[in-house]
Design a protein around this motif. Structure first.
Motif, PDB file in Angstrom:
ATOM      1  N   SER A  70       1.507  20.830   6.358  1.00 29.70           N
ATOM      2  CA  SER A  70       2.535  19.807   6.550  1.00 29.70           C
ATOM      3  C   SER A  70       3.310  19.669   5.257  1.00 29.70           C
ATOM      4  N   GLU A  71       4.458  19.069   5.338  1.00 33.78           N
ATOM      5  CA  GLU A  71       5.283  18.883   4.150  1.00 33.78           C
ATOM      6  C   GLU A  71       4.651  17.917   3.156  1.00 33.78           C
ATOM      7  N   ASP A  72       3.796  17.020   3.651  1.00 31.91           N
ATOM      8  CA  ASP A  72       3.168  16.011   2.799  1.00 31.91           C
ATOM      9  C   ASP A  72       1.875  16.495   2.154  1.00 31.91           C
ATOM     10  N   ASP A  73       1.267  17.550   2.693  1.00 37.21           N
ATOM     11  CA  ASP A  73      -0.034  18.009   2.215  1.00 37.21           C
ATOM     12  C   ASP A  73       0.071  19.440   1.725  1.00 37.21           C
ATOM     13  N   ASP A  74       0.042  19.631   0.409  1.00 35.18           N
ATOM     14  CA  ASP A  74       0.152  20.980  -0.126  1.00 35.18           C
ATOM     15  C   ASP A  74      -1.214  21.620  -0.377  1.00 35.18           C
ATOM     16  N   SER A  75      -2.288  21.010   0.114  1.00 35.39           N
ATOM     17  CA  SER A  75      -3.614  21.589  -0.103  1.00 35.39           C
ATOM     18  C   SER A  75      -4.086  22.410   1.090  1.00 35.39           C
ATOM     19  N   GLU A  76      -3.562  22.178   2.270  1.00 37.09           N
ATOM     20  CA  GLU A  76      -3.984  22.891   3.477  1.00 37.09           C
ATOM     21  C   GLU A  76      -2.902  23.878   3.875  1.00 37.09           C
ATOM     22  N   SER A  77      -3.279  25.147   3.969  1.00 33.92           N
ATOM     23  CA  SER A  77      -2.297  26.153   4.342  1.00 33.92           C
ATOM     24  C   SER A  77      -2.719  26.849   5.623  1.00 33.92           C
ATOM     25  N   VAL A  78      -1.723  27.324   6.361  1.00 38.02           N
ATOM     26  CA  VAL A  78      -1.937  28.022   7.625  1.00 38.02           C
ATOM     27  C   VAL A  78      -1.094  29.285   7.631  1.00 38.02           C
ATOM     28  N   THR A  79      -1.471  30.228   8.487  1.00 37.50           N
ATOM     29  CA  THR A  79      -0.696  31.452   8.638  1.00 37.50           C
ATOM     30  C   THR A  79       0.570  31.128   9.413  1.00 37.50           C
ATOM     31  N   GLY A  80       1.711  31.584   8.907  1.00 36.94           N
ATOM     32  CA  GLY A  80       2.959  31.311   9.585  1.00 36.94           C
ATOM     33  C   GLY A  80       4.074  32.235   9.129  1.00 36.94           C
ATOM     34  N   CYS A  81       5.198  32.158   9.829  1.00 41.59           N
ATOM     35  CA  CYS A  81       6.360  32.993   9.556  1.00 41.59           C
ATOM     36  C   CYS A  81       7.409  32.172   8.811  1.00 41.59           C
ATOM     37  N   GLN A  82       7.898  32.742   7.726  1.00 41.46           N
ATOM     38  CA  GLN A  82       8.946  32.072   6.962  1.00 41.46           C
ATOM     39  C   GLN A  82      10.303  32.220   7.649  1.00 41.46           C
ATOM     40  N   GLY A  83      10.414  33.212   8.526  1.00 41.75           N
ATOM     41  CA  GLY A  83      11.672  33.479   9.210  1.00 41.75           C
ATOM     42  C   GLY A  83      11.949  32.523  10.365  1.00 41.75           C
ATOM     43  N   CYS A  84      11.038  32.509  11.360  1.00 39.86           N
ATOM     44  CA  CYS A  84      11.289  31.724  12.568  1.00 39.86           C
ATOM     45  C   CYS A  84      10.476  30.439  12.644  1.00 39.86           C
ATOM     46  N   GLY A  85       9.492  30.275  11.757  1.00 41.32           N
ATOM     47  CA  GLY A  85       8.687  29.061  11.765  1.00 41.32           C
ATOM     48  C   GLY A  85       7.425  29.153  12.603  1.00 41.32           C
ATOM     49  N   TRP A  86       7.157  30.326  13.186  1.00 42.64           N
ATOM     50  CA  TRP A  86       5.937  30.504  13.976  1.00 42.64           C
ATOM     51  C   TRP A  86       4.713  30.158  13.135  1.00 42.64           C
ATOM     52  N   VAL A  87       3.741  29.472  13.758  1.00 43.99           N
ATOM     53  CA  VAL A  87       2.472  29.149  13.121  1.00 43.99           C
ATOM     54  C   VAL A  87       1.367  29.693  14.000  1.00 43.99           C
ATOM     55  N   GLU A  88       0.363  30.278  13.381  1.00 46.64           N
ATOM     56  CA  GLU A  88      -0.758  30.862  14.106  1.00 46.64           C
ATOM     57  C   GLU A  88      -1.350  29.844  15.076  1.00 46.64           C
ATOM     58  N   PRO A  89      -1.542  30.225  16.353  1.00 47.24           N
ATOM     59  CA  PRO A  89      -2.131  29.299  17.327  1.00 47.24           C
ATOM     60  C   PRO A  89      -3.465  28.760  16.818  1.00 47.24           C
ATOM     61  N   GLY A  90      -3.701  27.492  17.088  1.00 47.80           N
ATOM     62  CA  GLY A  90      -4.917  26.858  16.614  1.00 47.80           C
ATOM     63  C   GLY A  90      -4.720  26.210  15.255  1.00 47.80           C
ATOM     64  N   ASN A  91      -3.637  26.576  14.565  1.00 46.62           N
ATOM     65  CA  ASN A  91      -3.354  25.991  13.253  1.00 46.62           C
ATOM     66  C   ASN A  91      -2.069  25.174  13.290  1.00 46.62           C
ATOM     67  N   ARG A  92      -1.505  24.985  14.472  1.00 47.78           N
ATOM     68  CA  ARG A  92      -0.227  24.279  14.550  1.00 47.78           C
ATOM     69  C   ARG A  92      -0.409  22.809  14.219  1.00 47.78           C
ATOM     70  N   ASP A  93       0.385  22.368  13.311  1.00 49.30           N
ATOM     71  CA  ASP A  93       0.418  20.970  12.902  1.00 49.30           C
ATOM     72  C   ASP A  93       1.652  20.344  13.558  1.00 49.30           C
ATOM     73  N   PRO A  94       1.486  19.205  14.192  1.00 50.06           N
ATOM     74  CA  PRO A  94       2.652  18.599  14.862  1.00 50.06           C
ATOM     75  C   PRO A  94       3.804  18.270  13.932  1.00 50.06           C
ATOM     76  N   THR A  95       3.541  18.187  12.617  1.00 47.13           N
ATOM     77  CA  THR A  95       4.632  17.869  11.684  1.00 47.13           C
ATOM     78  C   THR A  95       5.443  19.103  11.315  1.00 47.13           C
ATOM     79  N   ILE A  96       4.980  20.311  11.717  1.00 47.78           N
ATOM     80  CA  ILE A  96       5.731  21.520  11.438  1.00 47.78           C
ATOM     81  C   ILE A  96       6.578  21.850  12.646  1.00 47.78           C
ATOM     82  N   SER A  97       7.867  21.932  12.448  1.00 46.33           N
ATOM     83  CA  SER A  97       8.735  22.284  13.558  1.00 46.33           C
ATOM     84  C   SER A  97       8.832  23.785  13.652  1.00 46.33           C
ATOM     85  N   ALA A  98       8.783  24.329  14.834  1.00 45.82           N
ATOM     86  CA  ALA A  98       8.833  25.777  15.025  1.00 45.82           C
ATOM     87  C   ALA A  98      10.242  26.268  15.108  1.00 45.82           C
TER      88      ALA A  98
END
Length: 194
Positions: free
Chosen positions: A166-194
């Protein structure tokens, strides 16, 4: 000289935390060093960091037969680790690079610890080489253990890696795409817009 920083994400650093701590002590020793013996001591600390890396990630399952290298045999274990985390034909060049850099880095820090004419530049090089070995092995191990894909399954972008959960928490990271915003299923945080 300015103090070097590890320059790696905390999640990758955590895989080999004892090794990074020893590297930090080596970097601190370099700041204080001004004699050949003190530069040699930097080599000893770098050597300890590489041994700590191997001890942190070496797994007997990486070798099929019972003849395992000694726990402090950095060259042999790096060969096994590289073969494990960068296996297959498509990873041939990565595997070769990991093995070569580990071998050369190990040889350099061992030379430095015995070099009676060691200089500050020699010790600084050992710090940089050790940091590089820890960093590239950490990245390879992290990608292997997390199963991070090479390309985004949504848009095909190669700009894939870790994102903050999430934008507020820089300690937890997830696999994702910098291009389209895709986040690995199971790691999707509702605060991250796809």
């Amino acid at each position: 000289m300015s103090r070097p920083s590890a320059g790696v994400q905390a999640s990758e650093k955590a895989i080999m935390l004892p090794a990074w701590r020893r590297w930090e002590r080596a970097a601190e020793a370099l700041e204080e060093a001004d004699e050949a013996e003190e530069f040699q001591a930097v080599g000893v600390r770098c050597r300890e960091a590489l041994i700590a890396m191997v001890k942190a990630v070496a797994d007997p399952a990486m070798k099929q037969d019972a003849d395992l290298p000694k726990r402090s045999d950095v060259k042999a274990w790096c060969e096994l680790i590289a073969g494990h985390v960068a296996h297959g034909g498509s990873a041939e060049h990565v595997r070769k690079y990991l093995k070569g850099v580990a071998r050369s880095g190990w040889d350099l820090v061992n030379w430095l610890q015995h070099a009676s004419n060691a200089t500050q530049a020699d010790a600084a090089l050992a710090i940089d080489v050790t940091q590089h070995v820890l960093s590239i092995f950490g990245t390879a191990i992290f990608r292997h253990s997390r199963g991070i894909p090479d390309r985004c399954p949504e848009c095909g972008s190669y700009h894939i890696g870790l994102r903050f959960a999430s934008e507020d928490d820089d300690s937890e990271s997830v696999t994702g795409c910098q291009g389209c915003g895709w986040v690995e299923p199971g790691n999707r945080d509702p605060t991250i817009s796809a």
